[in-house]
Each structure stands twice: as structure tokens, then as C-alpha cells.
Write an enzyme that holds these catalytic residues in place. Structure first.
Site, PDB file in Angstrom:
ATOM      1  N   LYS A   7      18.350   1.596  -8.555  1.00 33.55           N
ATOM      2  CA  LYS A   7      19.367   2.626  -8.398  1.00 33.55           C
ATOM      3  C   LYS A   7      19.827   2.671  -6.961  1.00 33.55           C
ATOM      4  O   LYS A   7      18.972   2.692  -6.079  1.00 33.55           O
ATOM      5  CB  LYS A   7      18.748   3.970  -8.797  1.00 33.55           C
ATOM      6  CG  LYS A   7      19.645   5.165  -8.637  1.00 33.55           C
ATOM      7  CD  LYS A   7      18.881   6.414  -8.897  1.00 33.55           C
ATOM      8  CE  LYS A   7      19.686   7.568  -8.332  1.00 33.55           C
ATOM      9  NZ  LYS A   7      18.930   8.775  -8.229  1.00 33.55           N
TER      10      LYS A   7
ATOM     11  N   LYS B 174      14.681   2.858  -5.453  1.00 35.28           N
ATOM     12  CA  LYS B 174      15.783   3.787  -5.245  1.00 35.28           C
ATOM     13  C   LYS B 174      16.191   3.739  -3.780  1.00 35.28           C
ATOM     14  O   LYS B 174      15.402   4.057  -2.893  1.00 35.28           O
ATOM     15  CB  LYS B 174      15.319   5.190  -5.625  1.00 35.28           C
ATOM     16  CG  LYS B 174      16.383   6.245  -5.466  1.00 35.28           C
ATOM     17  CD  LYS B 174      15.889   7.553  -6.049  1.00 35.28           C
ATOM     18  CE  LYS B 174      16.880   8.664  -5.800  1.00 35.28           C
ATOM     19  NZ  LYS B 174      16.399   9.927  -6.366  1.00 35.28           N
TER      20      LYS B 174
HETATM   21  C1  PBG Z   1      17.207  13.283  -7.807  1.00 35.63           C
HETATM   22  C2  PBG Z   1      18.199  12.328  -8.313  1.00 35.63           C
HETATM   23  C3  PBG Z   1      19.387  11.891  -7.687  1.00 35.63           C
HETATM   24  C4  PBG Z   1      20.025  11.071  -8.623  1.00 35.63           C
HETATM   25  C5  PBG Z   1      19.209  11.010  -9.742  1.00 35.63           C
HETATM   26  N1  PBG Z   1      18.081  11.771  -9.522  1.00 35.63           N
HETATM   27  C6  PBG Z   1      20.013  12.243  -6.422  1.00 35.63           C
HETATM   28  C7  PBG Z   1      19.465  11.902  -5.130  1.00 35.63           C
HETATM   29  O1  PBG Z   1      18.469  11.206  -4.967  1.00 35.63           O
HETATM   30  O2  PBG Z   1      20.076  12.399  -4.198  1.00 35.63           O
HETATM   31  C8  PBG Z   1      21.357  10.422  -8.393  1.00 35.63           C
HETATM   32  C9  PBG Z   1      22.131  10.164  -9.605  1.00 35.63           C
HETATM   33  C10 PBG Z   1      23.563   9.891  -9.380  1.00 35.63           C
HETATM   34  O3  PBG Z   1      24.077   9.772  -8.256  1.00 35.63           O
HETATM   35  O4  PBG Z   1      24.246   9.774 -10.402  1.00 35.63           O
HETATM   36  N2  PBG Z   1      16.250  12.755  -6.975  1.00 35.63           N
HETATM   37 ZN    ZN Z   2      15.203  14.352  -5.750  1.00 39.10          ZN
END
Ligand code: PBG
Ligand code: ZN
Length: 323
Positions: free
Chosen positions: A247, A194
Site C-alpha cells: 500500500k 505500507k
Molecule cells: C489507517 C489507514 C490509512 C489508510 C488505510 N488505513 C491512512 C493512513 O495511514 O494515513 C489509507 C487508505 C487510503 O488512502 O485509501 N492507518
Molecule cells: Zn492508522
């Protein structure tokens, strides 16, 4: 001459016979945002077509999803009260636990994945417990309450847990905790790779989870790092993850391919909020042929090596595939 395939010969059904990748409704997980109350369905201005819903509305939504052939959802909770440790997510009467129970009761055939994190539940908006001295997340303290949150999800009836906070050692911690509580068959989908990304902007509007200070760069990955991305994935595979994830998706398809070639686990991509919003607003302004670009984008994920696509476009894609 020496050309093996002449494009002009590829007409009619032969085109389908030699097509290398395909998109199916079975590839998708659809994200849902749940909050308390009744009869609430509020559209998110930065993501037209995406809503915050109360549990009764989520149950209706599941009916619609099933009609489209979509059986997998990932749940995000928006609690009434946020505090420093995200207590709502650690409680069997919290929004997520209630939502899972209601969905599994009304729609046992739905496959319910839960996002396991703290940013939606904490008043500071970070993905874990904050160390007041360093003003950043305390990794190991967060591991402890993450295990608690996982058990809450498991008890409520979740079908798969997806930790998204990128804490070191999270997969092993959750695997040990779940096994210890008797949930040996409950799979874990790791948000293994991520990146610290600007593409999450609109999500933070829906989930009301923008950090109140600092950013997530201390626990999310630098977009410039390829080798680190592979290493994170391999580490999560060793710790016992069942599914890996990249992601965001679109700007990271090189990473998707490389992880696919270096691990043996199924791989998911998260086609995030900012990616959705870009296509949505371009389509609404007639700048692109929206349906065509959406399908082209989905095919690119599969071609890069994704087995699973988590996407706000899932319902639209299901409708297009039905045609
Ligand atoms: C929470 C989380 C996030 C997303 C999924 N789970 C946000 C972040 O890390 O700020 C992002 C999903 C999206 O942008 O559609 N940790
Ligand atoms: Zn989070």
C-alpha cells in the site's frame, strides 16, 4: 518468420485463450466508512462516489454489493468522541463493534474485514499511543491496546483482522492474543508493506484522521526502500500473517512483484484514496476514458502479482464486468 505469435492472428476467441491475467469480482474488497447516527450518507468531496454512512445505510449498501457479487468489505470507523488512546475502538459499544454485529446479523454471508488502527479514534490522529516525551508513537504500548482492539473485533464477529498501523511485532502480538482468546481460525491480513505516502490525503478527509502534529514517517516506510519492503513482508510472514499487503498500489508495482516472488502468502494491494481521486477527477473532466483506465489499472495489479485488490472502484468494476 520466427515470430511465435502474430498479433494479427490473435483475433476472436484466441485473444481470450492466450490472455495471461484476468480481473474478477472475486478479487475485490470494498472499503466502507461507518459513523453513528441514522440515515446518514455523506459524500466525501475529495472522493466523489465514496461516502461516510451510518449503520442503517451500510446495511442497505450491503444489499447493493451482494447484487453486484461483491461479498468482501473492509470497515473503517469514525467515532463520535476521540481521545488520546482511541477508547471508542476498545469498547464493545464502539462504532466498529456495533457495525460488525449489525452487518453479520443482517448479512451473514458478507465477509467482514476490519481495519485495526488508532488514527481514526485518537484526538491526535496518530496510529497508536503517543509517548509525550518523544512526541512519537510508543510501539510497545500500542501493541498492548492493539491486542485489545483485535479481541473487540473478534467478539463482534469480524471475519478477518487487518492491522494497518505498521507497529513492530504487531502480527505476532495479535496472533498470540487471538489464539489465547480462542480465535485460532481468525485470519490476519497484514498491512505489511505500507509506505509513508502522499496518496493517503483524501482518506484522511473521509476518516477525519490527519495527524495533528508530525507525520507517520516514524512508523511507515520510506518510498525509496525496496529491500526493506521485502524484509518487512518476510518478517510478517514469519510472525504468522495469513495475507500480506502492499500500500499504495500503483506507484509500488515493482514491490508487489518482488514480494510475490519472495513469499508464498496471498498478496493484497490497497488501491488507495489518492489513486482513486486522480482517476475520478481526470474522468470527470473528460481527460481520460475513465472506465477503460480503471480496468487497465486493475489488470496492472493482477499482472504485478496481486491476488486481492482493495479498491474504492470495486463497485464500478463489478458493474463493468457484468456488461
Ligand atoms: C489507517 C489507514 C490509512 C489508510 C488505510 N488505513 C491512512 C493512513 O495511514 O494515513 C489509507 C487508505 C487510503 O488512502 O485509501 N492507518
Ligand atoms: Zn492508522
Amino acid at each position: 518468420m520466427f515470430q511465435r505469435f502474430r498479433r494479427t492472428r490473435l483475433n476472436g476467441h484466441l485473444r481470450s485463450l492466450v490472455r495471461e491475467t484476468s480481473v474478477s469480482v472475486n478479487d475485490f474488497i470494498y472499503p466502507l466508512f461507518v459513523r453513528s447516527g441514522e440515515g446518514i450518507k455523506t459524500e466525501v468531496s475529495s472522493m466523489p462516489g465514496v461516502f461516510q454512512m451510518s449503520i442503517d445505510e451500510v446495511l442497505k449498501e450491503c444489499d447493493e454489493l451482494k447484487k453486484l457479487g461483491l461479498y468482501a468489505i473492509i470497515l473503517f470507523g469514525i467515532p463520535d468522541v476521540k481521545d488520546s488512546i482511541g477508547s471508542d475502538s476498545l469498547c464493545e459499544h464502539g462504532i466498529i463493534a456495533k457495525a460488525i454485529r449489525a452487518i453479520k446479523k443482517a448479512h451473514p454471508e458478507m465477509f467482514v474485514v476490519t481495519d485495526l488502527c488508532f488514527c481514526e479514534y485518537t484526538d491526535h490522529g496518530h496510529c497508536g499511543i503517543i509517548d509525550t516525551k518523544t512526541q512519537s508513537v510508543n510501539n510497545d504500548a500500542t501493541l498492548e491496546i492493539s491486542a485489545q482492539q483485535a479481541i473487540v473485533h473478534a467478539k463482534a464477529g469480524a471475519d478477518m483482522i487487518a492491522p494497518s498501523g505498521m507497529m513492530d511485532g504487531i502480527i505476532q502480538t495479535l496472533r498470540v492474543a487471538l489464539d489465547g482468546a480462542g480465535y485460532v481460525n481468525l485470519p490476519i491480513m497484514s498491512y505489511s508493506t505500507k509506505f509513508s505516502s502522499g496518496y493517503y490525503g483524501p482518506f484522511r478527509d473521509v476518516a477525519e484522521s490527519a495527524p495533528s502534529f508530525g507525520d507517520r514517517a516514524t512508523y511507515q516506510m520510506d518510498p525509496a526502500n525496496r529491500r526493506e519492503a521485502i524484509a518487512e513482508s518476510i518478517s510478517d510472514e514469519r510472525q504468522g500473517a495469513d495475507i500480506l499487503m502492499v500500500k499504495p498500489a500503483l506507484a509500488y508495482l515493482d514491490i508487489v512483484r518482488e514480494i510475490k516472488d519472495n513469499t508464498s502468502l496471498p498478496l493484497a494491494v490497497y488501491n488507495v484514496s489518492g489513486e482513486y481521486a486522480m482517476l475520478k477527477f481526470a474522468g470527470m473532466n473528460n481527460l481520460i476514458d475513465y472506465n477503460r483506465v480503471v480496468m487497465e489499472t486493475m489488470i496492472s495489479f493482477k499482472r504485478a502479482g496481486a491476488d486481492i485488490i482493495i479498491s474504492y472502484h470495486a463497485k464500478e468494476v463489478a458493474k463493468l464486468l457484468q456488461k
